[in-house]
Write an enzyme that holds these catalytic residues in place. Structure first.
Site, PDB file in Angstrom:
ATOM      1  N   VAL A 535      86.651  10.413  47.255  1.00 43.55           N
ATOM      2  CA  VAL A 535      87.120   9.452  48.231  1.00 43.55           C
ATOM      3  C   VAL A 535      87.118  10.333  49.457  1.00 43.55           C
ATOM      4  CG1 VAL A 535      89.536   8.548  48.883  1.00 43.55           C
ATOM      5  CG2 VAL A 535      88.814   9.146  46.434  1.00 43.55           C
ATOM      6  N   GLY A 537      87.426  10.210  54.244  1.00 46.34           N
ATOM      7  CA  GLY A 537      87.950   9.518  55.260  1.00 46.34           C
ATOM      8  C   GLY A 537      87.452   8.107  55.634  1.00 46.34           C
ATOM      9  N   LYS A 540      86.089   5.081  49.732  1.00 44.24           N
ATOM     10  CA  LYS A 540      85.765   5.493  48.542  1.00 44.24           C
ATOM     11  C   LYS A 540      83.979   5.804  48.356  1.00 44.24           C
ATOM     12  CE  LYS A 540      89.750   4.486  45.840  1.00 44.24           C
ATOM     13  NZ  LYS A 540      90.332   3.459  44.958  1.00 44.24           N
ATOM     14  N   ASP A 651      79.665  21.665  59.910  1.00 43.53           N
ATOM     15  CA  ASP A 651      80.404  21.771  58.830  1.00 43.53           C
ATOM     16  C   ASP A 651      79.917  22.031  57.382  1.00 43.53           C
ATOM     17  OD1 ASP A 651      83.075  21.596  57.529  1.00 43.53           O
ATOM     18  OD2 ASP A 651      83.007  19.267  57.088  1.00 43.53           O
TER      19      ASP A 651
END
Ligand SMILES: *[C@@H]1O[C@H](CO)[C@@H](O)[C@H](O)[C@H]1NC(C)=O
Ligand SMILES: *[C@@H]1O[C@H](CO)[C@@H](O)[C@H](O)[C@H]1NC(C)=O
Length: 859
Positions: A535, A537, A540, A651
């Site tokens: 899930v 931001g 899903k 990231d």
């Protein structure tokens, strides 16, 4: 053997964004300076104790303005003043500032795009006119900040002498083009400056010059070439900010940097000291020790600029190595034209350690948003100088106001920042499929399921913020905010399907497959909950099967998510152009019935993290871990160098390294790097330095994101793989909470062996471990400039693998290589002690060595 030429392009280079002008010690005592905290009743002091006064009394009329406060303080803000208060204008309004001299003025405008009272940050579109010059037009600080990955923006202008007692600065909402648009500003500085500019020769048009002294200009780039960031406090005269030049270097050959010996004293002679600080002149970049190599390349920097403007390019030189004329002579090119042939710094300056600068003007025509300014240096071999080399110490680029008195360029558009796949011909989906020959196209897998949930909560709790690398996930126990305060959701939700496909470029459309909703429903058994593997931001993530056998991961937008149509398009544009064995690929998309769905490779073995710790899966053997690290390093290396522009992942962490059914590592989530859906996500304000475990400490200090931030995060990944523990573990004693800090501590004390994964004990060859740990340690250097490039990291990991597998042959290779290298270094004239080769010693910043060692072994 050179690796593919590359353009380094950090988004931050679209325009110069200044770090807050901290410590303007000189200027706040200057009586003529105005330093205003806009929309604030009492003003206040910033982090350097600099006083900001309220702006009200300078407004011609305050009827149509609102004093507002930002609801959220982004941790990247250096201080609440002036950013947390704003003056909002709903219609045109003017400030009138008294001028006490007829000199030039700096005008610095500070913008913090945030929600103010009921106004969303993305509704601000406005122009700013100062002294008759249009500085900004249709400006969106929100779009600009997102594109530049900045939390706030400072624009610096140098206004031509006005010969008036007042400076009028007018803010005008662009409500004709954006209904409901408003204008705002957080801080204004009006600071007298010396006459820094005079006539500049126009490149390519002999005898023509531009009277820069009478023009207004915008600072675009200000670089301390071959040196480090210089903060405004260290440029006390004019409180300017100087940045590292390396993000703008083009190509694999980036020369070498050096610093003057301590005993060299920079002598300004006739030149005023305010032209540039000593720190700029004490460091430089030159081409390198090998004359043959230098003869065959140009030392080149590339800058993204706005078209249809003339630029003033100022070169700062200071020769602290050579002493005589005709020792180092070179040609200077700007956009393929000769700006200066046979430049000889000593001939200009008269002697060693005396700085000089040279100005050239260059017109850059309109080029549909992809305009660049190239600056290149090449040895002037025709005059037979003593060495074939070139040098540069500093570089400034200013945009000059045009005949219409305009300085405003367009807002950066995400599409102009997307790479134009250079390394590979774009493949259509059908081609991809057939070349892959039925091979299962992997998938995003359990893509950071938890991580994304965390991110979602964060995103909802705060509204406008940048995505920050390492929005940590599994350590939910220490994240203070969770689930509560679902306050503001940006209004950029789905606004209808028809806009989507019409805006996807042809190239992206033919690089990615268009799925029908029926196909997606079939693939996911009508979005059956049992198919959910994560899930995010965005919504899903489901696993599914298309075309009968191809496993895919399907990301379905949650209609109430923050993900807007633009972000959806951006992701398709970006991902469809990135194809690499070590990157998770986008297969296609579906947009029907207001659905926004992305279809990715399926990654059978999920994330790297789930094979390291807190797992009941078998422990990965060392060699396999090493190979996974090498694969991930390759993926990142490609992002940094393989495409037209540098892509900074932002990231890098073990949940973003996925594993396919053959254990091939694939970097994921990179599409979100800059302009993707998570742009609006937040992080936690109380935790700044390194608290997320992977975060580059320099990123917060300097607000400048470079590919070295990824290198830092990757260093944490390497230790995570070695020690099999989370980057942050709040349940450990304080000094052990952060893996980066703890591993560095143990490494320095020679105790690293004690913290490595017990399952690896005795399985790693000593030399391999040393190489691996040294590499990880270098990645974690405090300053980006001290960290290796991703190419160096890759090379070192390859090497570590060889040391593990085949230590004997490798040692021979290394010996011959090192001999070679040190000889080169010795040949490096008598520069000797004053030269630091960047990336030094066996980590030589050396693509040649890299390819020599790597290629023959068929890796
Ligand atoms: C260097 O740049 C100049 C100007 O663009 C070009 O003419 C020259 O061929 C380049 N030299 C090399 C070796 O790339
Ligand atoms: C370029 O700038 C001039 C003003 O100097 C303006 O008149 C002209 O329309 C601009 N051209 C383009 C293509 O934007």
């Amino acid at each position: 053997m050179h690796p593919k030429a590359r353009v380094l392009f950090s988004l931050a280079c679209l325009c110069v964004v200044f770090i807050p002008v901290s410590g303007l010690k000189g200027s706040d005592s200057t009586p003529n300076s105005l330093i205003l905290s806009c929309g604030s009743a009492n003003g206040g002091s910033d982090e350097n104790g600099r006083k900001w006064e309220p702006d009200t009394k300078y407004l011609v009329s305050s009827d149509n303005s609102i004093m507002a406060s930002a609801q959220y303080q982004d941790p990247s803000l250096p201080s609440a003043v002036p950013y947390m208060s704003a003056r909002i204008f709903t219609s045109e309004a003017t400030y009138k500032f008294p001028l006490k001299s007829a000199k030039r003025y700096w005008l610095r405008l500070h913008f913090y795009p945030s929600a103010y009272s009921s106004l969303a940050s993305d509704e601000a579109f406005f122009s700013v006119v100062a002294g008759g010059v249009t500085l900004l037009n249709n400006f969106s600080s929100s779009i600009t900040a997102q594109a530049l990955t900045q939390g706030y923006i400072i624009r610096e202008f140098s206004l031509a002498p006005l010969h008036s007692d007042n400076l009028n600065v007018t803010f005008r909402p662009n409500s004709n083009t954006h209904s409901g648009a408003y204008a705002f500003v957080n801080g204004i500085e009006v600071i007298p400056m010396p006459d820094l500019f005079e006539a500049a020769t126009v490149v390519g048009i002999s005898d023509q010059s531009v009277e820069a002294g009478s023009l207004s200009m915008q600072t675009m780039f200000r670089l301390n070439v071959g040196g480090q960031y210089v903060s405004p406090t260290n440029d006390s005269e004019l409180s300017r900010t100087w940045y590292d030049d390396s993000p703008y270097l083009f190509g694999a050959s980036s020369g070498v940097t050096s610093m003057a010996d301590n005993n060299v004293k920079i002598q300004y002679k006739d030149m005023p000291g305010y032209v540039a600080p000593v720190d700029v002149y004490k460091t430089s970049r030159s081409m390198g020790p090998d004359p043959k190599i230098n003869e065959n390349y140009n030392l080149t920097w590339v800058f993204q600029v706005d078209g249809n403007f003339t630029y003033l390019v100022r070169f700062h030189f200071c020769e602290y190595q050579m002493t005589k004329i005709n020792q180092r002579v070179f040609d200077i090119y700007i956009n393929n034209q000769t700006a200066m042939a046979r430049a000889d710094v000593i001939a200009w300056s008269g002697s060693k350690a005396v700085p000089v600068y040279k100005d050239y003007a260059m017109y850059v025509p309109d080029g549909q948003g992809d305009e660049q300014l190239w600056v290149a240096l090449h040895p002037s071999t025709s005059v037979k100088p003593m060495i074939y080399d070139a040098i540069l110490n500093g570089l400034e680029i200013f945009k000059l106001s045009d005949a219409a008195g305009n300085l405003a360029g367009p807002n950066p558009t995400p599409s102009s920042m997307l790479l134009k796949a250079e390394p590979e011909k774009p493949k259509s989906f059908a081609q991809t499929k057939s070349t892959d020959n039925g091979k299962v196209i992997g998938a995003i897998g359990g893509v950071a399921s938890l991580g994304v949930v965390a991110a979602l909560c964060l995103a909802v709790s705060y509204q406008r913020k940048r995505r920050v690398p390492g929005s940590e996930s599994q350590s939910s126990n220490w994240l203070p905010i969770y689930g509560n305060s679902r306050t503001t959701v940006s209004k950029s939700t789905i606004s209808g399907k028809s806009t989507i496909s019409s805006n996807i470029s042809n190239e992206a459309a033919c690089n990615s497959r268009h799925f029908t909703l029926a196909e997606i429903k079939l693939a996911t058994r009508n979005f059956d909950e049992s198919q959910v593997i994560g899930v995010g931001g965005f919504g899903k993530v489901y696993k599914g099967v298309v075309d009968g056998t191809t496993k895919v991961a399907i990301k379905r937008s949650n209609p109430s998510s923050e993900q807007g149509v633009n972000e959806f398009q951006t992701e398709i544009e970006m991902l469809s152009k990135l194809r690499h064995k070590h990157l998770v690929s986008l297969i296609g998309y579906c947009e029907e019935n207001d659905e926004m769905i992305l279809v990715y490779d399926y990654m059978a073995y999920g994330t790297l993290r789930e094979h390291l710790y807190k797992t009941n899966k078998p422990h990965l053997p060392w060699k396999q871990r090493l190979e996974i690290c090498i694969g991930a390093a390759r993926g990142l290396y490609y992002l940094h160098t393989g495409a037209k522009y540098t892509i900074i992942h932002r990231d890098v962490k073990t949940t973003n390294i996925l594993l396919d059914e053959k254990w091939v590592a694939k970097v994921s989530d990179f599409g979100l790097s800059k302009t993707g859906p998570n742009m609006n996500q937040s992080h936690v304000s109380t935790v700044v330095k390194g608290s997320f475990g992977y975060l580059d400490p320099e990123y917060f200090r300097r607000q400048q994101l470079t590919e070295k931030s990824d290198v830092y995060s990757f260093g944490v990944v390497l230790f995570e793989v070695l020690c099999a523990r989370p980057a942050l573990n709040a349940s450990l004693p304080k000094e052990q909470v952060s893996l980066a800090d703890w591993a560095l501590h143990c490494q320095r004390k020679g105790l690293l062996e004690e913290i490595i994964d017990p399952h690896l004990k005795g399985k790693i060859k000593a030399e391999c471990l040393k190489k691996f740990a040294d590499t990880a340690q270098k990645c974690l250097a405090d300053q980006g400039i001290d960290r290796p490039s991703m190419g160096d990291v890759l090379w070192n990991l390859e090497f570590a693998l060889q040391l593990q597998e085949n230590p004997e042959t490798v040692k021979l290779d290394l010996q011959s290589m090192e001999n070679d290298t040190s000889e080169n270094l010795r040949n490096n004239l008598s520069i000797g002690s004053s030269t630091e080769i960047s990336g030094a010693s066996d980590d030589l910043n050396s693509s040649e060595i890299f390819s020599q060692i790597v290629n023959p072994k068929g890796r």
